[in-house]
Design a protein around this motif. Structure first.
Motif, mmCIF file in Angstrom:
data_model
loop_
_atom_site.group_PDB
_atom_site.id
_atom_site.type_symbol
_atom_site.label_atom_id
_atom_site.label_comp_id
_atom_site.label_asym_id
_atom_site.label_seq_id
_atom_site.Cartn_x
_atom_site.Cartn_y
_atom_site.Cartn_z
ATOM 1 N N ARG A 18 0.842 -1.204 0.000
ATOM 2 C CA ARG A 18 0.000 0.000 0.000
ATOM 3 C C ARG A 18 0.876 1.252 0.000
ATOM 4 N NH1 ARG A 18 -4.667 2.617 -1.320
ATOM 5 N NH2 ARG A 18 -5.207 4.174 0.237
ATOM 6 N N SER A 19 1.925 1.266 0.795
ATOM 7 C CA SER A 19 2.828 2.413 0.842
ATOM 8 C C SER A 19 3.499 2.640 -0.512
ATOM 9 C CB SER A 19 3.900 2.215 1.908
ATOM 10 O OG SER A 19 3.313 2.116 3.181
ATOM 11 N N ILE A 20 3.927 1.563 -1.125
ATOM 12 C CA ILE A 20 4.587 1.673 -2.433
ATOM 13 C C ILE A 20 3.592 2.168 -3.485
ATOM 14 C CG2 ILE A 20 5.677 0.303 -4.270
ATOM 15 C CD1 ILE A 20 7.002 -1.312 -1.929
ATOM 16 N N GLU A 21 2.360 1.703 -3.399
ATOM 17 C CA GLU A 21 1.319 2.169 -4.318
ATOM 18 C C GLU A 21 1.087 3.673 -4.142
ATOM 19 O OE1 GLU A 21 -3.078 0.518 -5.553
ATOM 20 O OE2 GLU A 21 -2.637 0.622 -3.400
ATOM 21 N N LEU A 22 1.018 4.137 -2.903
ATOM 22 C CA LEU A 22 0.840 5.568 -2.622
ATOM 23 C C LEU A 22 2.034 6.383 -3.114
ATOM 24 C CD1 LEU A 22 -0.610 5.315 1.000
ATOM 25 C CD2 LEU A 22 -1.833 6.204 -1.001
ATOM 26 N N VAL A 23 3.236 5.899 -2.851
ATOM 27 C CA VAL A 23 4.448 6.601 -3.283
ATOM 28 C C VAL A 23 4.476 6.733 -4.799
ATOM 29 C CG1 VAL A 23 6.952 6.311 -3.537
ATOM 30 C CG2 VAL A 23 5.921 6.149 -1.289
ATOM 31 N N ASN A 24 4.175 5.650 -5.506
ATOM 32 C CA ASN A 24 4.217 5.692 -6.963
ATOM 33 C C ASN A 24 3.179 6.649 -7.543
ATOM 34 O OD1 ASN A 24 6.424 4.000 -7.454
ATOM 35 N ND2 ASN A 24 5.164 2.176 -7.238
ATOM 36 N N ALA A 25 1.982 6.639 -6.998
ATOM 37 C CA ALA A 25 0.939 7.552 -7.467
ATOM 38 C C ALA A 25 1.315 9.006 -7.174
ATOM 39 C CB ALA A 25 -0.402 7.210 -6.825
ATOM 40 N N ALA A 26 1.848 9.248 -5.993
ATOM 41 C CA ALA A 26 2.263 10.610 -5.627
ATOM 42 C C ALA A 26 3.440 11.072 -6.484
ATOM 43 C CB ALA A 26 2.629 10.664 -4.141
ATOM 44 N N ALA A 27 4.394 10.191 -6.733
ATOM 45 C CA ALA A 27 5.551 10.541 -7.563
ATOM 46 C C ALA A 27 5.124 10.870 -8.987
ATOM 47 C CB ALA A 27 6.564 9.399 -7.556
ATOM 48 N N GLN A 28 4.191 10.086 -9.524
ATOM 49 C CA GLN A 28 3.705 10.353 -10.886
ATOM 50 C C GLN A 28 2.970 11.691 -10.934
ATOM 51 O OE1 GLN A 28 4.315 8.448 -13.800
ATOM 52 N NE2 GLN A 28 3.627 10.395 -14.621
ATOM 53 N N ALA A 29 2.143 11.961 -9.928
ATOM 54 C CA ALA A 29 1.424 13.243 -9.862
ATOM 55 C C ALA A 29 2.407 14.406 -9.799
ATOM 56 C CB ALA A 29 0.491 13.264 -8.654
ATOM 57 N N LYS B 110 2.686 24.610 -4.474
ATOM 58 C CA LYS B 110 1.264 24.406 -4.165
ATOM 59 C C LYS B 110 0.574 23.554 -5.225
ATOM 60 C CE LYS B 110 0.090 28.292 -1.255
ATOM 61 N NZ LYS B 110 -0.803 29.422 -1.023
ATOM 62 N N SER B 111 0.893 23.803 -6.478
ATOM 63 C CA SER B 111 0.285 23.053 -7.576
ATOM 64 C C SER B 111 0.629 21.563 -7.489
ATOM 65 C CB SER B 111 0.750 23.623 -8.912
ATOM 66 O OG SER B 111 0.279 22.851 -9.985
ATOM 67 N N ILE B 112 1.865 21.269 -7.189
ATOM 68 C CA ILE B 112 2.315 19.876 -7.045
ATOM 69 C C ILE B 112 1.576 19.202 -5.896
ATOM 70 C CG2 ILE B 112 4.290 18.415 -6.424
ATOM 71 C CD1 ILE B 112 6.032 20.598 -7.925
ATOM 72 N N VAL B 113 1.512 19.876 -4.763
ATOM 73 C CA VAL B 113 0.834 19.321 -3.586
ATOM 74 C C VAL B 113 -0.645 19.084 -3.874
ATOM 75 C CG1 VAL B 113 0.093 19.872 -1.227
ATOM 76 C CG2 VAL B 113 2.468 20.210 -1.901
ATOM 77 N N ASP B 114 -1.292 20.047 -4.514
ATOM 78 C CA ASP B 114 -2.710 19.889 -4.843
ATOM 79 C C ASP B 114 -2.939 18.695 -5.760
ATOM 80 O OD1 ASP B 114 -3.326 22.098 -3.283
ATOM 81 O OD2 ASP B 114 -3.517 23.476 -4.997
ATOM 82 N N GLU B 115 -2.056 18.511 -6.743
ATOM 83 C CA GLU B 115 -2.191 17.393 -7.673
ATOM 84 C C GLU B 115 -1.976 16.057 -6.962
ATOM 85 O OE1 GLU B 115 -2.985 15.388 -11.211
ATOM 86 O OE2 GLU B 115 -3.336 17.482 -10.677
ATOM 87 N N ILE B 116 -0.991 15.994 -6.090
ATOM 88 C CA ILE B 116 -0.745 14.760 -5.331
ATOM 89 C C ILE B 116 -1.964 14.425 -4.486
ATOM 90 C CG2 ILE B 116 0.591 13.745 -3.431
ATOM 91 C CD1 ILE B 116 3.045 15.325 -4.549
ATOM 92 N N GLU B 117 -2.467 15.417 -3.782
ATOM 93 C CA GLU B 117 -3.606 15.195 -2.902
ATOM 94 C C GLU B 117 -4.835 14.740 -3.695
ATOM 95 O OE1 GLU B 117 -5.294 17.335 1.099
ATOM 96 O OE2 GLU B 117 -4.302 18.576 -0.406
ATOM 97 N N GLU B 118 -5.105 15.391 -4.815
ATOM 98 C CA GLU B 118 -6.258 15.030 -5.639
ATOM 99 C C GLU B 118 -6.115 13.627 -6.240
ATOM 100 O OE1 GLU B 118 -8.360 16.533 -9.745
ATOM 101 O OE2 GLU B 118 -7.478 18.046 -8.427
ATOM 102 N N ARG B 119 -4.932 13.325 -6.752
ATOM 103 C CA ARG B 119 -4.716 12.030 -7.402
ATOM 104 C C ARG B 119 -4.812 10.881 -6.401
ATOM 105 N NH1 ARG B 119 -0.712 11.353 -12.040
ATOM 106 N NH2 ARG B 119 -1.437 13.471 -12.409
ATOM 107 N N LEU B 120 -4.196 11.051 -5.232
ATOM 108 C CA LEU B 120 -4.263 9.973 -4.237
ATOM 109 C C LEU B 120 -5.688 9.761 -3.744
ATOM 110 C CD1 LEU B 120 -1.194 10.001 -4.465
ATOM 111 C CD2 LEU B 120 -1.091 9.882 -2.000
#
Length: 144
Positions: A6-17, A53-63
């Motif tokens: 689960r952690s790796i899945e979250l990291v990968n999604a956040a990294a891609q975002a 801010k844009s990066i953080v918003d995208e990570i939060e939305e994507r996850l």
């Protein structure tokens, strides 16, 4: 102990975002052996506050959309120099390039295993230096 699936899945999604929002120098560490509070840290940076801010918003939305994950804590919004998203399983640090150099979190976690990230995220390595050369900025040795 190693980071959970689960952690790796979250990291990968956040990294891609983060990569999709043009973050620089994205890297992730498996900190599960040295910290009991989280499995992984994801670090990313940007050359200005608006992009942080844009990066953080995208990570939060994507996850949230892809994985149903919401941060339990979000810190640093006011100045947008270093925003932290705490998902319990992972902690995301998005820093202004100057803060990234000054605080050098990579030095603190260099003994922890690096996690493999999506190709787009891996391609961001060295982008901060590249950006600084293009804009005449200096990302090396800046102090406040």
């Amino acid at each position: 102990m190693t980071a959970t699936d689960r952690s790796i899945e979250l990291v990968n999604a956040a990294a891609q975002a983060a990569a999709d929002r043009l973050a620089h120098d994205i890297i992730a560490y498996d900190v599960s052996d040295v910290l009991s509070i989280t499995d992984a840290f994801l670090l990313a940076s940007a050359p200005n506050d608006r992009q942080v801010k844009s990066i953080v918003d995208e990570i939060e939305e994507r996850l949230n959309k892809q994985l149903g994950a919401k941060p339990v804590r979000r810190e640093g919004d006011r100045d947008a120099r270093w925003i932290l998203l705490d998902y319990v399983d992972i902690v995301v640090h998005v820093q202004h390039s100057e803060e990234r150099v000054f605080y050098a979190l990579e030095r603190l976690w260099k003994d922890c295993p690096e996690l493999t990230l999506p190709e787009d995220a891996q391609k961001t390595r060295g982008k901060a230096e590249e950006h600084a050369k293009l804009t005449g900025g200096d990302t090396e040795g800046e102090q406040r």
